[in-house]
Scaffold this motif. Sequence first.
Motif, PDB file in Angstrom:
ATOM      1  N   SER A  24       0.827  -1.207   0.000  1.00 14.95           N
ATOM      2  CA  SER A  24       0.000   0.000   0.000  1.00 14.95           C
ATOM      3  C   SER A  24       0.863   1.259   0.000  1.00 14.95           C
ATOM      4  O   SER A  24       0.589   2.212  -0.739  1.00 14.95           O
ATOM      5  CB  SER A  24      -0.925   0.009   1.214  1.00 14.95           C
ATOM      6  N   VAL A  25       1.907   1.260   0.825  1.00 18.15           N
ATOM      7  CA  VAL A  25       2.799   2.425   0.878  1.00 18.15           C
ATOM      8  C   VAL A  25       3.503   2.607  -0.464  1.00 18.15           C
ATOM      9  O   VAL A  25       3.578   3.717  -0.989  1.00 18.15           O
ATOM     10  CB  VAL A  25       3.827   2.279   2.028  1.00 18.15           C
ATOM     11  N   GLN A  72      10.898  11.103   6.052  1.00 17.26           N
ATOM     12  CA  GLN A  72      10.017  10.407   5.110  1.00 17.26           C
ATOM     13  C   GLN A  72      10.823   9.411   4.279  1.00 17.26           C
ATOM     14  O   GLN A  72      10.417   8.260   4.105  1.00 17.26           O
ATOM     15  CB  GLN A  72       9.328  11.415   4.204  1.00 17.26           C
ATOM     16  N   ALA A  76      10.346   5.489   4.105  1.00 19.98           N
ATOM     17  CA  ALA A  76       9.775   5.038   2.836  1.00 19.98           C
ATOM     18  C   ALA A  76      10.693   4.060   2.112  1.00 19.98           C
ATOM     19  O   ALA A  76      10.223   3.062   1.565  1.00 19.98           O
ATOM     20  CB  ALA A  76       9.483   6.240   1.940  1.00 19.98           C
TER      21      ALA A  76
END
Length: 140
Positions: A24-25, A72, A76
Amino acid sequence: MTTPKTWHESHRENLTFGSRIADSVANGMGSWTFIIVQTLLVLVWMGMNLIAYTYHWDVYPFILLNLLFSTQAAYAAPIIMMSQNRQNERDREQAKADYQTNVDAKLEIEALTIKLNSIEVDKLDKIITLLEEMKKNSPS
């Protein structure tokens, strides 16, 4: 009668919670929607800090914004790599399934070829027998 599950359906059911989150990410961060929203937020952030009348919470050169981007990226990157690793594993499993399908198809084709050859031989034997009978029965 229930239909058998496709390879994709059974694979999807076996995903862990972490794999689903990683996918999903990766899907979210790899989209134009994410790029556009992030760009708009950065522009708003910079604009509010450049033209704010009273309180600049992140003055130029926007060190807090850089820290947010670094954080981030720090989160990520490994999540996206987990998704890519899982995708590679899925591709390997799919390649194995495709290979097995190809092997099974080859065996079926070989069996059909043998059957067709035997049918042809039977037909040729019958034709030869008929010709021999015709030769015996014909007045010479």
